[in-house]
Design a protein around this motif. Structure first.
Motif, PDB file in Angstrom:
ATOM      1  N   VAL A   1       0.841  -1.165   0.000  1.00  0.00           N
ATOM      2  CA  VAL A   1       0.000   0.000   0.000  1.00  0.00           C
ATOM      3  C   VAL A   1       0.887   1.230   0.000  1.00  0.00           C
ATOM      4  CG1 VAL A   1      -1.674   1.294   1.329  1.00  0.00           C
ATOM      5  CG2 VAL A   1      -1.822  -1.186   1.257  1.00  0.00           C
ATOM      6  N   LEU A   2       0.607   2.146  -0.851  1.00  0.00           N
ATOM      7  CA  LEU A   2       1.329   3.410  -0.941  1.00  0.00           C
ATOM      8  C   LEU A   2       0.322   4.536  -0.779  1.00  0.00           C
ATOM      9  CD1 LEU A   2       3.825   5.146  -1.635  1.00  0.00           C
ATOM     10  CD2 LEU A   2       3.155   4.903  -4.034  1.00  0.00           C
ATOM     11  N   VAL A   3       0.577   5.403   0.176  1.00  0.00           N
ATOM     12  CA  VAL A   3      -0.284   6.552   0.397  1.00  0.00           C
ATOM     13  C   VAL A   3       0.584   7.792   0.437  1.00  0.00           C
ATOM     14  CG1 VAL A   3      -1.886   7.653   1.987  1.00  0.00           C
ATOM     15  CG2 VAL A   3      -1.897   5.166   1.740  1.00  0.00           C
ATOM     16  N   MET A   4       0.227   8.805  -0.317  1.00  0.00           N
ATOM     17  CA  MET A   4       0.961  10.069  -0.315  1.00  0.00           C
ATOM     18  C   MET A   4      -0.060  11.192  -0.237  1.00  0.00           C
ATOM     19  SD  MET A   4       3.878   9.285  -3.170  1.00  0.00           S
ATOM     20  CE  MET A   4       2.741   8.796  -4.439  1.00  0.00           C
ATOM     21  N   LYS A  62       5.962   3.994 -10.068  1.00  0.00           N
ATOM     22  CA  LYS A  62       5.858   2.700 -10.736  1.00  0.00           C
ATOM     23  C   LYS A  62       4.992   1.775  -9.900  1.00  0.00           C
ATOM     24  CE  LYS A  62      10.461   3.130 -12.668  1.00  0.00           C
ATOM     25  NZ  LYS A  62      11.769   2.480 -12.814  1.00  0.00           N
ATOM     26  N   TYR A  63       4.284   0.900 -10.557  1.00  0.00           N
ATOM     27  CA  TYR A  63       3.519  -0.104  -9.835  1.00  0.00           C
ATOM     28  C   TYR A  63       3.524  -1.395 -10.641  1.00  0.00           C
ATOM     29  CZ  TYR A  63      -0.293   0.954 -13.058  1.00  0.00           C
ATOM     30  OH  TYR A  63      -1.046   1.133 -14.173  1.00  0.00           O
ATOM     31  N   GLY A  64       3.368  -2.485  -9.968  1.00  0.00           N
ATOM     32  CA  GLY A  64       3.349  -3.787 -10.608  1.00  0.00           C
ATOM     33  C   GLY A  64       3.672  -4.853  -9.589  1.00  0.00           C
ATOM     34  N   ALA A  65       3.822  -6.058 -10.062  1.00  0.00           N
ATOM     35  CA  ALA A  65       4.161  -7.170  -9.172  1.00  0.00           C
ATOM     36  C   ALA A  65       5.507  -6.896  -8.514  1.00  0.00           C
ATOM     37  CB  ALA A  65       4.220  -8.458  -9.974  1.00  0.00           C
ATOM     38  N   ILE A  66       5.684  -7.427  -7.309  1.00  0.00           N
ATOM     39  CA  ILE A  66       6.945  -7.227  -6.584  1.00  0.00           C
ATOM     40  C   ILE A  66       8.108  -7.686  -7.454  1.00  0.00           C
ATOM     41  CG2 ILE A  66       8.291  -8.001  -4.590  1.00  0.00           C
ATOM     42  CD1 ILE A  66       5.670  -8.043  -3.008  1.00  0.00           C
ATOM     43  N   GLY A  67       9.104  -6.830  -7.575  1.00  0.00           N
ATOM     44  CA  GLY A  67      10.289  -7.131  -8.379  1.00  0.00           C
ATOM     45  C   GLY A  67      10.159  -6.798  -9.852  1.00  0.00           C
ATOM     46  N   SER A  68       8.999  -6.292 -10.278  1.00  0.00           N
ATOM     47  CA  SER A  68       8.798  -6.042 -11.709  1.00  0.00           C
ATOM     48  C   SER A  68       9.044  -4.599 -12.126  1.00  0.00           C
ATOM     49  CB  SER A  68       7.368  -6.431 -12.096  1.00  0.00           C
ATOM     50  OG  SER A  68       6.443  -5.525 -11.519  1.00  0.00           O
ATOM     51  N   THR A  69       9.308  -3.699 -11.189  1.00  0.00           N
ATOM     52  CA  THR A  69       9.397  -2.281 -11.536  1.00  0.00           C
ATOM     53  C   THR A  69      10.828  -1.768 -11.619  1.00  0.00           C
ATOM     54  OG1 THR A  69       9.169  -1.651  -9.223  1.00  0.00           O
ATOM     55  CG2 THR A  69       7.145  -1.807 -10.530  1.00  0.00           C
ATOM     56  N   TYR A  70      11.796  -2.655 -11.522  1.00  0.00           N
ATOM     57  CA  TYR A  70      13.199  -2.264 -11.640  1.00  0.00           C
ATOM     58  C   TYR A  70      13.972  -3.454 -12.179  1.00  0.00           C
ATOM     59  CZ  TYR A  70      13.571  -4.857  -7.288  1.00  0.00           C
ATOM     60  OH  TYR A  70      13.502  -5.832  -6.341  1.00  0.00           O
ATOM     61  N   PRO A  71      15.135  -3.225 -12.789  1.00  0.00           N
ATOM     62  CA  PRO A  71      15.907  -4.327 -13.340  1.00  0.00           C
ATOM     63  C   PRO A  71      16.468  -5.232 -12.235  1.00  0.00           C
ATOM     64  CG  PRO A  71      17.071  -2.250 -13.612  1.00  0.00           C
ATOM     65  CD  PRO A  71      15.725  -1.926 -13.039  1.00  0.00           C
ATOM     66  N   SER A  72      16.605  -6.505 -12.552  1.00  0.00           N
ATOM     67  CA  SER A  72      17.161  -7.462 -11.592  1.00  0.00           C
ATOM     68  C   SER A  72      18.660  -7.299 -11.468  1.00  0.00           C
ATOM     69  CB  SER A  72      16.858  -8.886 -12.044  1.00  0.00           C
ATOM     70  OG  SER A  72      15.472  -9.101 -12.099  1.00  0.00           O
ATOM     71  N   GLY A  73      19.211  -7.790 -10.406  1.00  0.00           N
ATOM     72  CA  GLY A  73      20.653  -7.770 -10.201  1.00  0.00           C
ATOM     73  C   GLY A  73      21.113  -6.518  -9.503  1.00  0.00           C
ATOM     74  N   PRO A  74      22.410  -6.487  -9.201  1.00  0.00           N
ATOM     75  CA  PRO A  74      22.955  -5.313  -8.495  1.00  0.00           C
ATOM     76  C   PRO A  74      22.877  -4.061  -9.365  1.00  0.00           C
ATOM     77  CG  PRO A  74      24.701  -6.894  -9.035  1.00  0.00           C
ATOM     78  CD  PRO A  74      23.399  -7.496  -9.466  1.00  0.00           C
ATOM     79  N   THR A  75      22.682  -2.953  -8.715  1.00  0.00           N
ATOM     80  CA  THR A  75      22.630  -1.700  -9.444  1.00  0.00           C
ATOM     81  C   THR A  75      23.994  -1.026  -9.441  1.00  0.00           C
ATOM     82  OG1 THR A  75      21.981  -0.504  -7.465  1.00  0.00           O
ATOM     83  CG2 THR A  75      20.211  -1.343  -8.849  1.00  0.00           C
ATOM     84  N   LYS A  76      24.273  -0.327 -10.498  1.00  0.00           N
ATOM     85  CA  LYS A  76      25.532   0.391 -10.623  1.00  0.00           C
ATOM     86  C   LYS A  76      25.353   1.772  -9.981  1.00  0.00           C
ATOM     87  CE  LYS A  76      28.675   2.189 -14.100  1.00  0.00           C
ATOM     88  NZ  LYS A  76      28.879   2.420 -15.524  1.00  0.00           N
ATOM     89  N   PRO A  77      26.235   2.136  -9.065  1.00  0.00           N
ATOM     90  CA  PRO A  77      26.095   3.459  -8.453  1.00  0.00           C
ATOM     91  C   PRO A  77      26.301   4.561  -9.483  1.00  0.00           C
ATOM     92  CG  PRO A  77      28.127   2.402  -7.722  1.00  0.00           C
ATOM     93  CD  PRO A  77      27.392   1.405  -8.579  1.00  0.00           C
ATOM     94  N   PRO A  78      25.657   5.690  -9.320  1.00  0.00           N
ATOM     95  CA  PRO A  78      25.832   6.786 -10.268  1.00  0.00           C
ATOM     96  C   PRO A  78      27.255   7.328 -10.217  1.00  0.00           C
ATOM     97  CG  PRO A  78      24.522   7.495  -8.392  1.00  0.00           C
ATOM     98  CD  PRO A  78      24.757   6.023  -8.235  1.00  0.00           C
ATOM     99  N   SER A  79      27.736   7.770 -11.348  1.00  0.00           N
ATOM    100  CA  SER A  79      29.081   8.331 -11.379  1.00  0.00           C
ATOM    101  C   SER A  79      29.067   9.721 -10.746  1.00  0.00           C
ATOM    102  CB  SER A  79      29.598   8.403 -12.813  1.00  0.00           C
ATOM    103  OG  SER A  79      28.709   9.125 -13.618  1.00  0.00           O
ATOM    104  N   PRO A  80      30.177  10.083 -10.115  1.00  0.00           N
ATOM    105  CA  PRO A  80      30.229  11.402  -9.433  1.00  0.00           C
ATOM    106  C   PRO A  80      30.128  12.570 -10.382  1.00  0.00           C
ATOM    107  CG  PRO A  80      32.273  10.154  -9.103  1.00  0.00           C
ATOM    108  CD  PRO A  80      31.385   9.346  -9.975  1.00  0.00           C
TER     109      PRO A  80
END
Length: 80
Positions: A1-4, A62-80
């Protein structure tokens, strides 16, 4: 549940969110202190007078099934 929302609390000045509440209970009691704000903060008349034209806009939600709203695997940190 998301409430804003954007609102103020005329009943208890939002103390339940980030202060000690209820105010008639010792703040050292587990569950009473919920954040660092003073018990005299959060008064709607203060917020309404300082920010009478407040508004909010939410986007890129974003909304959807758990794990479906972002890519799988480790994320790459943003470059400085």
């Amino acid at each position: 549940v998301l409430v804003m929302s954007l609102w103020d609390d005329h009943a208890v000045n939002m103390l339940w969110l980030d202060s000690s509440y209820p105010t008639d209970v010792d703040p050292s009691t587990p569950g009473v202190t919920r954040g660092p704000c003073s018990t005299d903060s959060g008064k709607p008349e203060d917020v309404e007078s300082k920010y009478p034209d407040s508004s909010v806009s939410y986007g890129s939600i974003k909304y959807g099934a758990i794990g479906s709203t972002y890519p799988s695997g480790p994320t790459k940190p943003p470059s400085p």
